[in-house]
Design an enzyme around this catalytic site. Structure first.
Site, PDB file in Angstrom:
ATOM      1  N   LEU A   1      46.041  36.348  60.475  1.00  9.85           N
ATOM      2  CA  LEU A   1      45.290  35.094  60.328  1.00  9.85           C
ATOM      3  C   LEU A   1      44.068  35.348  59.444  1.00  9.85           C
ATOM      4  CD1 LEU A   1      45.463  33.828  64.032  1.00  9.85           C
ATOM      5  CD2 LEU A   1      47.116  33.536  62.179  1.00  9.85           C
TER       6      LEU A   1
ATOM      7  N   ALA B   1      42.702  32.604  57.160  1.00 14.44           N
ATOM      8  CA  ALA B   1      42.476  31.343  56.448  1.00 14.44           C
ATOM      9  C   ALA B   1      41.052  30.813  56.573  1.00 14.44           C
ATOM     10  CB  ALA B   1      43.458  30.276  56.954  1.00 14.44           C
TER      11      ALA B   1
ATOM     12  N   ARG C   1      29.667  31.105  59.547  1.00 12.04           N
ATOM     13  CA  ARG C   1      28.555  31.848  60.143  1.00 12.04           C
ATOM     14  C   ARG C   1      28.137  33.065  59.316  1.00 12.04           C
ATOM     15  NH1 ARG C   1      30.296  32.693  66.282  1.00 12.04           N
ATOM     16  NH2 ARG C   1      32.377  32.255  65.467  1.00 12.04           N
TER      17      ARG C   1
ATOM     18  N   LYS D   1      35.206  35.165  54.474  1.00 13.34           N
ATOM     19  CA  LYS D   1      34.917  36.110  55.543  1.00 13.34           C
ATOM     20  C   LYS D   1      35.777  37.369  55.498  1.00 13.34           C
ATOM     21  CE  LYS D   1      36.067  35.196  59.854  1.00 13.34           C
ATOM     22  NZ  LYS D   1      36.039  34.721  61.251  1.00 13.34           N
TER      23      LYS D   1
ATOM     24  N   GLY E   1      43.152  25.198  63.847  1.00 12.09           N
ATOM     25  CA  GLY E   1      43.322  26.062  65.001  1.00 12.09           C
ATOM     26  C   GLY E   1      44.305  27.197  64.752  1.00 12.09           C
TER      27      GLY E   1
ATOM     28  N   LYS F   1      27.363  60.668  29.544  1.00 11.40           N
ATOM     29  CA  LYS F   1      28.038  59.376  29.498  1.00 11.40           C
ATOM     30  C   LYS F   1      29.236  59.452  28.559  1.00 11.40           C
ATOM     31  CE  LYS F   1      28.470  55.288  27.087  1.00 11.40           C
ATOM     32  NZ  LYS F   1      28.715  55.074  25.624  1.00 11.40           N
TER      33      LYS F   1
ATOM     34  N   ASN G   1      23.789  58.224  19.681  1.00  5.44           N
ATOM     35  CA  ASN G   1      25.133  57.657  19.555  1.00  5.44           C
ATOM     36  C   ASN G   1      25.168  56.185  19.173  1.00  5.44           C
ATOM     37  OD1 ASN G   1      23.984  57.013  22.055  1.00  5.44           O
ATOM     38  ND2 ASN G   1      25.964  56.758  23.041  1.00  5.44           N
ATOM     39  N   TYR G   2      24.011  55.526  19.088  1.00  5.13           N
ATOM     40  CA  TYR G   2      24.004  54.054  18.958  1.00  5.13           C
ATOM     41  C   TYR G   2      23.058  53.640  17.851  1.00  5.13           C
ATOM     42  CZ  TYR G   2      23.703  49.161  20.566  1.00  5.13           C
ATOM     43  OH  TYR G   2      23.750  47.780  20.662  1.00  5.13           O
TER      44      TYR G   2
ATOM     45  N   ALA H   1      15.266  74.477  17.155  1.00  7.49           N
ATOM     46  CA  ALA H   1      14.503  73.554  18.000  1.00  7.49           C
ATOM     47  C   ALA H   1      13.776  72.523  17.146  1.00  7.49           C
ATOM     48  CB  ALA H   1      13.509  74.329  18.840  1.00  7.49           C
TER      49      ALA H   1
END
Length: 457
Positions: free
Chosen positions: A9, A11, A16, A23, A78, A351, A386-387, A423
């Site tokens: 059941l 449905a 609440r 639910k 019901g 990433k 990268n962008y 570096a």
């Protein structure tokens, strides 16, 4: 053993819960409540599962997919009316039908199997799953006769003083002789205050027909918890989490503080792995043997090899090899592949990158959209650029490369095998193998320049 069927059941909207999410789709330990129920039912020898859907029908179907057949309850009139919706699929079939609510996520397959067996052994037309509770106020009481068979279910408001002393309650889960069930459903009336058709009325109809009605009492009251609001949802989460953690501990996993460790359903963890407090493990995660995870670590949908340590870090949707050391405060973002014996140190972000065996990024680096070979050392503060504001590009670092601190590798770019990057360099062109690349302004010292600056003040 007779043929077995199940009606779930699912449905109701669950007003609440005060939520836009229906639910039965609210998660408990990462899995929707109705999915928990279906997964337990499917562990048994069930011929057919029918889920009664109504509110959120399409989303419930999308969640369960082909694990169930479906019947639509357009109006919620019901529980008996809900079961009636499965008539076209189940009526006339010989066997036993389980009726269980989709908001009871803690129900176990073993308990359902015991309910089936009790029903079959007693040759009953209906069997009620019951539980004993210390304070049964508000629950329907199970009244038994001298033989232990069910005489009736009496609601609290209708119970006598003697009946209110009964601690055995109706949990709302049943087994029925399938043919008897659908015959009785035709006689259920909605002549009540709510104007609804109630499934417990089937019990009364069968009793009046002289049929045998029994009850099987579960020893675990927690299994019968129905979730109708956020308070009950939190309680279900707590109970399920304790069950999950106990299962892992009994299978050889050390959990230092179970009450502060959050492991979702269906996670796999190997023996002798230690989970420290504040750790959250979610999704389809698999963790090998002899790992150390945490404290305060979030793992989502990752595959982690044996002997790996992840401390105070976040890892999502990635593959992490064996004997890897991650953290503290590292971030492994989705679609990363970290091979064996890698070190990812503090404040390093990976990433959508492959990070080769034995390579290191010990601190304060960003490696995104990259292929990093084996035995590479990436110095502090180095990043793959990268962008460009519109598109993302790949950086390739071949085996045995040494990247000096505070280096920028502006993609697309390749650093050849065995090369060194000095570096502070900003690399915009490919670096040949075994070369030393220096891409920074020449240092100029202006003598006594500080005095000139100070003189202007």
């Amino acid at each position: 053993m007779s043929n077995r069927y199940a009606v779930i059941l699912a449905a109701g909207q669950g007003t609440r819960m005060k939520s836009k999410l229906y639910k039965v789709l609210h998660p408990v330990c990462g899995k929707p409540m109705v999915q928990h129920v279906v997964d337990q039912v499917r562990k048994l020898d069930i011929e057919e599962i029918v889920t009664i859907i109504g509110h959120g029908a399409e989303k419930v179907q999308a969640q369960l997919g082909e694990l169930s057949h479906y019947a639509l309850q357009e109006e919620q009139l019901g529980t008996a009316h809900a079961v009636m919706q499965s008539q076209s699929m189940l009526e006339g079939k010989e066997g036993v039908t389980l009726v269980v609510c989709g908001d009871t996520p803690l129900i176990k397959a073993g308990t359902i199997e015991s309910l089936f067996k009790h029903h079959e052994e007693t040759k009953a037309k209906a069997t009620i799953l019951t539980a004993s509770i210390g304070n049964p106020a508000g629950y329907g009481r199970i009244v038994r006769n001298e033989s232990g068979l069910v005489e009736k279910i009496v609601e609290h408001k209708d119970a006598s003083d003697e009946e209110r002393k009964i601690n055995e309650i109706n949990t709302g889960t049943y087994c029925f002789d399938n043919i008897a069930l659908f015959e009785a459903l035709k006689n259920v009336s909605n002549e009540n205050v709510q104007g609804e058709y109630y499934l417990p009325d089937v019990i009364e109809i069968l009793k009046k027909q002289g049929e045998v009605v029994t009850a099987y009492q579960t020893e675990d009251l927690d299994e019968t918890l129905g979730v109708n609001d956020r308070v009950a949802l939190a309680e279900a989460e707590r109970l399920m989490r304790a069950r999950i953690n106990e299962n892992h501990m009994r299978n050889g996993v050390t959990i230092i503080d179970p009450s502060n460790t959050y492991i979702e359903a269906d996670i796999e963890i190997g023996q002798d792995t230690v989970i420290y407090p504040g750790t959250m493990i979610k999704g389809t995660t698999v963790i090998g043997d002899d790992c150390q995870i945490g404290p305060n670590t979030e793992i989502v949908a990752c595959q982690i090899g044996s002997g790996t340590t992840v401390r105070q870090s976040v890892a999502h949707q990635s593959e992490i090899g064996s004997r890897v050391n991650i953290g503290p405060f590292a971030h492994i973002r989705p679609d990363s592949s970290i091979l064996d014996e890698v070190k990812i140190g503090n404040f390093v972000e990976i990433k959508k990158a492959v990070f080769g065996q034995g390579s290191k990024a010990s601190h304060l680096s960003y490696i995104g959209d990259a292929e990093v070979g084996s035995n590479v050392n990436i110095g502090c503060g180095s990043i793959t650029v990268n962008y460009d504001g519109k598109n993302k590009y790949k950086t390739k670092i071949e085996d045995d490369v040494f990247i000096g601190c505070n280096s920028n590798l502006v993609a697309p770019v390749t650093v050849g095998q065995g090369a060194y990057v000095a570096a502070g360099s900003t690399i915009t062109k490919d670096v040949p193998g075994k070369a030393l690349s220096i891409a920074r302004a020449r240092q100029v010292n202006k003598e006594n320049y500080a005095e000139k600056l100070n003189g202007k003040k």
